[in-house]
Write an enzyme that holds these catalytic residues in place. Structure first.
Site, PDB file in Angstrom:
ATOM      1  N   ASP A  21       0.837  -1.210   0.000  1.00 38.83           N
ATOM      2  CA  ASP A  21       0.000   0.000   0.000  1.00 38.83           C
ATOM      3  C   ASP A  21       0.870   1.258   0.000  1.00 38.83           C
ATOM      4  OD1 ASP A  21      -2.351   1.394  -0.030  1.00 38.83           O
ATOM      5  OD2 ASP A  21      -2.727   1.216   2.126  1.00 38.83           O
ATOM      6  N   GLY A  22       0.309   2.308  -0.560  1.00 32.86           N
ATOM      7  CA  GLY A  22       0.979   3.614  -0.504  1.00 32.86           C
ATOM      8  C   GLY A  22       1.511   4.127  -1.840  1.00 32.86           C
ATOM      9  N   HIS A  38       2.262   3.536  -8.978  1.00 31.09           N
ATOM     10  CA  HIS A  38       2.036   2.111  -9.261  1.00 31.09           C
ATOM     11  C   HIS A  38       3.215   1.522 -10.046  1.00 31.09           C
ATOM     12  CE1 HIS A  38      -1.846   2.343  -7.504  1.00 31.09           C
ATOM     13  NE2 HIS A  38      -2.407   3.066  -8.459  1.00 31.09           N
ATOM     14  N   SER A  66      -7.700  -5.339  -5.009  1.00 22.93           N
ATOM     15  CA  SER A  66      -8.767  -5.902  -4.172  1.00 22.93           C
ATOM     16  C   SER A  66     -10.119  -5.871  -4.881  1.00 22.93           C
ATOM     17  CB  SER A  66      -8.867  -5.127  -2.856  1.00 22.93           C
ATOM     18  OG  SER A  66      -9.482  -3.876  -3.062  1.00 22.93           O
ATOM     19  N   LEU A 132      10.038 -20.654  -5.378  1.00 24.58           N
ATOM     20  CA  LEU A 132       9.118 -19.751  -4.676  1.00 24.58           C
ATOM     21  C   LEU A 132       7.771 -19.767  -5.389  1.00 24.58           C
ATOM     22  CD1 LEU A 132       8.695 -17.169  -2.689  1.00 24.58           C
ATOM     23  CD2 LEU A 132       9.184 -15.842  -4.732  1.00 24.58           C
ATOM     24  N   ILE A 196      -6.519  -4.604   7.770  1.00 23.22           N
ATOM     25  CA  ILE A 196      -6.332  -5.782   6.914  1.00 23.22           C
ATOM     26  C   ILE A 196      -6.945  -5.555   5.518  1.00 23.22           C
ATOM     27  CG2 ILE A 196      -6.902  -8.270   6.719  1.00 23.22           C
ATOM     28  CD1 ILE A 196      -4.944  -7.770   8.984  1.00 23.22           C
TER      29      ILE A 196
HETATM   30  C1  IPE Z   1      -5.519  -2.679  -0.023  1.00 25.41           C
HETATM   31  O1  IPE Z   1      -5.175  -1.355  -0.175  1.00 25.41           O
HETATM   32  C2  IPE Z   1      -5.557  -3.363  -1.348  1.00 25.41           C
HETATM   33  C3  IPE Z   1      -4.265  -3.545  -1.998  1.00 25.41           C
HETATM   34  C4  IPE Z   1      -3.096  -3.268  -1.479  1.00 25.41           C
HETATM   35  C5  IPE Z   1      -4.321  -4.141  -3.299  1.00 25.41           C
HETATM   36  P1  IPE Z   1      -6.272  -0.202  -0.321  1.00 25.41           P
HETATM   37  O2  IPE Z   1      -5.527   1.066  -0.481  1.00 25.41           O
HETATM   38  O3  IPE Z   1      -7.238  -0.562  -1.375  1.00 25.41           O
HETATM   39  O4  IPE Z   1      -7.014  -0.292   1.091  1.00 25.41           O
HETATM   40  P2  IPE Z   1      -7.737   0.827   1.944  1.00 25.41           P
HETATM   41  O5  IPE Z   1      -8.739   1.476   1.053  1.00 25.41           O
HETATM   42  O6  IPE Z   1      -6.700   1.790   2.407  1.00 25.41           O
HETATM   43  O7  IPE Z   1      -8.335   0.069   3.094  1.00 25.41           O
HETATM   44  C1  IPE Z   2      -1.665   0.232  -3.294  1.00 30.23           C
HETATM   45  O1  IPE Z   2      -1.467   1.594  -3.385  1.00 30.23           O
HETATM   46  C2  IPE Z   2      -1.902  -0.394  -4.658  1.00 30.23           C
HETATM   47  C3  IPE Z   2      -3.299  -0.752  -4.921  1.00 30.23           C
HETATM   48  C4  IPE Z   2      -4.259  -0.739  -4.040  1.00 30.23           C
HETATM   49  C5  IPE Z   2      -3.624  -1.147  -6.267  1.00 30.23           C
HETATM   50  P1  IPE Z   2      -2.669   2.614  -3.361  1.00 30.23           P
HETATM   51  O2  IPE Z   2      -3.086   2.902  -4.764  1.00 30.23           O
HETATM   52  O3  IPE Z   2      -3.760   2.162  -2.472  1.00 30.23           O
HETATM   53  O4  IPE Z   2      -1.942   3.895  -2.736  1.00 30.23           O
HETATM   54  P2  IPE Z   2      -2.521   4.895  -1.663  1.00 30.23           P
HETATM   55  O5  IPE Z   2      -3.039   4.083  -0.520  1.00 30.23           O
HETATM   56  O6  IPE Z   2      -3.620   5.661  -2.357  1.00 30.23           O
HETATM   57  O7  IPE Z   2      -1.366   5.740  -1.304  1.00 30.23           O
HETATM   58 MG    MG Z   3      -4.107   2.374  -0.505  1.00 26.71          MG
END
Ligand code: IPE
Ligand code: IPE
Ligand code: MG
Length: 243
Positions: A21-22, A38, A66, A132, A196
């Site tokens: 995430d992030g 990304h 997700s 792996l 989670i």
């Molecule tokens: C969780 O991250 C899904 C993935 C890392 C693919 P999100 O950015 O979608 O989750 P929330 O919205 O912060 O809970």
């Molecule tokens: C995680 O990064 C990747 C995916 C959920 C596809 P995000 O796109 O959720 O990045 P933030 O949370 O907005 O920073």
């Molecule tokens: Mg996110």
């Protein structure tokens, strides 16, 4: 900067799961479009796969998209799917060379035909990989997975091919997308969110959890090592008492 340690003879754990995430925030901090985050995120994936191979980890599960991410703007979804295709094409040879097996979990029926085909091809091609197993969670939601398993169980019970009274935790889990993949020992989430978000709900019942503020595009071998070191200091009890 700490030196990257040599390959462990003894792997620190069998199954590592990561909520990557992030990416969006990483891009925003640099006034870049989300997709730039990304792209960097995919680069992190390839580095972390290498690290897991180096550590002798047998299973790496990555939350890539997700079931809720379908609600994002269409251009972002399309860009993510494009990156997925690029990743598969660019990593194919390396995965075969290094014995990395791809396994996809999630509701693939929601993915486009071309993505489904590319994933099926990659899974088939890498099926013999024994170093792996890279479990990619795509169009994946833990609730959705449990629901699909429950429906399949109901179907088999109604058809008379499954005895409900024989069902237990072990046989139920075989109906999940993860089949006989062992449960994650450690779940890492990057970007400072402490939740989670519907990842591997059933499978992480006794996983150790590790949260870091580091954004996924900045996550690297050193950050992974910190998480593994933290894991090695944990005392897992599984509801039992210390001896
Ligand atoms: C969780 O991250 C899904 C993935 C890392 C693919 P999100 O950015 O979608 O989750 P929330 O919205 O912060 O809970
Ligand atoms: C995680 O990064 C990747 C995916 C959920 C596809 P995000 O796109 O959720 O990045 P933030 O949370 O907005 O920073
Ligand atoms: Mg996110």
């Amino acid at each position: 900067m700490s030196k990257i340690t040599e390959v462990n003879k003894e792997p620190p754990l069998e199954h590592l799961a990561i909520i990557m995430d992030g990416n969006g925030r990483w891009a925003k901090q640099r006034a870049l479009p989300r997709i730039a985050g990304h792209k960097r995120g995919v680069e992190t994936v390839t580095k972390i796969v290498d690290e897991c191979v180096r550590h002798g980890i047998r299973f790496l599960s990555l939350f890539a998209f997700s079931s809720e991410n379908w609600g994002r703007p269409r251009p972002e979804i399309d860009a993510l799917m494009g990156l997925l295709l690029q990743f598969l094409a660019s990593q194919r040879k390396k995965m075969l060379r290094e014995g990395v097996r791809l396994q996809v979990i999630g509701d693939s029926s929601r993915l486009s035909q071309s993505i489904q085909e590319a994933l099926a091809d990659a899974e088939k091609e890498t099926a013999a990989g024994e170093t792996l197993t890279l479990v990619l969670a795509l169009s994946y939601g833990g609730r959705d997975e449990i629901m699909r398993a429950a429906k399949q169980i109901a179907r088999e019970a109604l058809a008379g091919s499954l005895d409900i009274d024989q069902l237990d935790n072990r046989s139920f889990s075989r109906f999940l997308d993860t089949g006989d993949i062992p449960e994650p020992d450690l779940l890492i989430r990057t970007s400072g969110e402490i939740r989670i978000s519907n990842f591997l709900l059933w499978q992480t019942a006794y996983s150790e959890l590790y949260f870091t503020d580091v954004l996924w595009p900045d996550f690297d071998a050193e950050e992974l090592q910190k998480a593994l070191d933290a894991y090695l200091c944990r005392k897992r009890r599984f509801g039992l008492v210390d001896v």
